[in-house]
Write an enzyme that holds these catalytic residues in place. Structure first.
Site, short mmCIF file in Angstrom:
data_model
loop_
_atom_site.label_atom_id
_atom_site.label_comp_id
_atom_site.label_asym_id
_atom_site.label_seq_id
_atom_site.Cartn_x
_atom_site.Cartn_y
_atom_site.Cartn_z
N HIS A 205 24.25 88.59 7.94
CA HIS A 205 22.61 89.21 7.39
C HIS A 205 21.77 89.08 8.81
O HIS A 205 20.61 89.50 8.48
CB HIS A 205 22.09 88.51 6.31
CG HIS A 205 21.72 87.17 6.58
ND1 HIS A 205 22.72 86.22 6.81
CD2 HIS A 205 20.56 86.72 6.89
CE1 HIS A 205 22.12 85.15 6.96
NE2 HIS A 205 20.81 85.23 7.21
C1 UD1 Z 1 15.52 85.75 5.88
C2 UD1 Z 1 15.27 84.73 7.07
C3 UD1 Z 1 16.68 84.16 7.35
C4 UD1 Z 1 17.43 83.75 6.51
C5 UD1 Z 1 17.68 84.75 5.38
C6 UD1 Z 1 18.54 84.36 4.28
C7 UD1 Z 1 13.17 85.12 8.27
C8 UD1 Z 1 12.90 85.38 9.54
N1 UD1 Z 1 14.26 85.31 8.08
O1 UD1 Z 1 16.08 87.01 6.28
O2 UD1 Z 1 16.28 83.28 8.49
O3 UD1 Z 1 18.76 83.46 7.02
O4 UD1 Z 1 16.39 85.12 4.81
O5 UD1 Z 1 18.64 85.30 3.41
O6 UD1 Z 1 12.42 84.40 7.67
N2 UD1 Z 1 15.22 91.86 0.17
C9 UD1 Z 1 15.82 92.18 -1.20
N3 UD1 Z 1 15.25 91.06 -2.00
C10 UD1 Z 1 14.83 89.99 -1.78
C11 UD1 Z 1 14.41 89.80 -0.47
C12 UD1 Z 1 14.57 90.61 0.55
O7 UD1 Z 1 16.15 93.48 -1.18
O8 UD1 Z 1 14.55 89.19 -2.88
C13 UD1 Z 1 15.58 93.07 1.36
C14 UD1 Z 1 14.19 93.69 1.63
O9 UD1 Z 1 14.72 94.78 1.94
C15 UD1 Z 1 13.73 93.03 2.94
C16 UD1 Z 1 15.24 92.55 3.52
O10 UD1 Z 1 15.94 92.47 2.36
O11 UD1 Z 1 13.01 93.79 3.52
C17 UD1 Z 1 14.99 91.45 4.42
O12 UD1 Z 1 14.38 90.18 3.73
P1 UD1 Z 1 13.61 89.12 4.62
O13 UD1 Z 1 13.14 88.15 3.87
O14 UD1 Z 1 12.47 89.79 5.62
O15 UD1 Z 1 14.64 88.63 5.76
P2 UD1 Z 1 16.11 87.89 5.68
O16 UD1 Z 1 16.91 89.16 6.50
O17 UD1 Z 1 16.60 88.10 4.03
#
Ligand code: UD1
Length: 375
Positions: A205
């Site tokens: 991821h």
């Molecule tokens: C975040 C953390 C990363 C951690 C990871 C675990 C930061 C900078 N990154 O990355 O360190 O290892 O979480 O998963 O804080 N989304 C969903 N459902 C959710 C949450 C997110 O569909 O419940 C999708 C959305 O499209 C979102 C994308 O995932 O834009 C990324 O989510 P985000 O929290 O921005 O970062 P992660 O890649 O999950």
């Protein structure tokens, strides 16, 4: 003693659960749990609260997804009035996600001491958003709880006062041990039609791996190749799923014995990893969990902020070149299973040590840096 504890994203929940459990054993602590809502889907958040028996958040900030600046700023804006109202004696943040940094900055600006759990880890790669979060959070924390010796060395090199640094072990391993009786009973392996000890688990991821189509394509190629020898199961993070779906790689996967599944809850996921032959990942926490479980781990990155998992654990840093990944996997599959000792203090009692220090009563076995360095 009022303590506000902040969680936001998936890997925070297993770090916070043992801390909150320990705090709630002490009647003089009034512990509040704030969930920023950085992760909000049931399979990324709600399932983890249930699996870990983590109390329902006292306060939900519901920030949701967005750019780094948006997410960080929204947490700060919504958290500030909460902290002003509660006026805690300390704010506890865990890990290195955007919610960690936002919580730390908001508290520090209100002159509330910040305790950072999992401090001092450094990848030395500032292109990783987590590295920026780690550096900034540590710079403004009063209590720096480190999981491994490298964390202490990094902080000392950055000029942190040694009296603030405490080597306490790893709360992620506390959760692993506290939940062991439950995840050992998980039927996830049979549910997914796998044979115990004869499959690999994949997670990907990191933006550096999944946001660059050339790198992601190479990783998929390597996984498809490994999948011909060892069945692979891949619980796909939502970020990665959207990237994979945008690319025309169905035929590559179709030929391979490598199956995508929805993200799993904590208990099923640990149950799956614990019975696997091999893990391929770019996650930080999984490097630690595989070390504690003695499962070989290939980290598909160029560096790790958790070097003890390599020097004392089961982890190998193999980068993202498809040929190297395949040859390292081939090597692991030819080797007998490793027997490794656990890193010091990864014994399931880190939360006890942390809470004792916050209460001002350090337990005998928590290592204070100033004491350790005095000799
Ligand atoms: C975040 C953390 C990363 C951690 C990871 C675990 C930061 C900078 N990154 O990355 O360190 O290892 O979480 O998963 O804080 N989304 C969903 N459902 C959710 C949450 C997110 O569909 O419940 C999708 C959305 O499209 C979102 C994308 O995932 O834009 C990324 O989510 P985000 O929290 O921005 O970062 P992660 O890649 O999950």
């Amino acid at each position: 003693m009022r303590i506000v504890n902040i969680v936001g994203a998936r890997p925070n929940f297993m770090k916070m659960a043992p801390l909150l459990r320990e705090m709630r054993r002490h009647p003089e602590i009034a512990a509040t749990l704030v969930h920023t809502g950085q992760h909000y889907d049931d399979r990324m958040a709600g399932q983890f609260f249930r699996d870990l028996d983590l109390a329902h958040p006292d306060i939900s900030l519901d920030v949701g997804s967005g750019s780094h600046a948006y997410q960080t700023a929204e947490v700060m804006k919504r958290l500030e009035p909460v902290l002003e109202r509660i006026r805690p004696h300390v704010v506890v943040v865990v890990g290195d996600v955007n919610s960690t940094l936002a919580g730390a900055v908001t508290a520090a600006k209100l002159c509330i001491p910040v305790a950072h759990v999992e401090a001092g880890l450094r990848s030395f790669d500032r292109a990783m958003p987590e590295e920026i979060n780690r550096l900034l959070t540590d710079a403004i924390s009063e209590y720096l709880f480190v999981t491994e010796e490298s964390g202490r060395e990094n902080l000392l090199r950055e000029g942190v006062d040694s009296r603030k640094i405490h080597l306490v072990g790893n709360v992620m391993i506390d959760s692993l041990e506290q939940c062991r009786p439950v995840w050992e009973r998980s039927d996830v392996v049979t549910r997914l039609g796998l044979a115990q000890g004869d499959y690999g688990v994949v997670t990907l991821h990191r933006p550096s791996n999944v946001d660059d189509p050339a790198i992601l394509r190479g990783l998929v190629k390597a996984l498809a190749e490994i999948g011909r020898r060892l069945p692979l199961v891949f619980p796909v993070h939502p970020r990665t799923r959207s990237r994979l779906e945008a690319m025309d790689i169905g035929s590559e996967w179709g030929r391979a014995n490598a199956r995508w599944v929805e993200p799993l809850g904590y208990l099923d996921f640990v149950g799956l990893v614990a019975r696997s032959r091999l893990v391929l990942t770019d996650s930080g926490g999984l490097q630690e969990e595989t070390t504690a479980l003695g499962i070989p781990c290939l980290t598909l990155r160029e560096q790790t902020e958790r070097p003890i998992t390599v020097t004392q654990g089961t982890n190998r840093i193999v980068g993202t070149s498809p040929d190297r990944i395949v040859s390292e996997a081939t090597r692991v599959l030819a080797e007998p299973r490793l027997q490794v000792a656990r890193p010091p203090l990864w014994d399931g009692r880190a939360a006890d040590r942390i809470v004792a220090i916050l209460r001002g009563a350090p337990p005998a076995d928590a290592e204070r840096t100033d004491v350790a360095d005095a000799g």
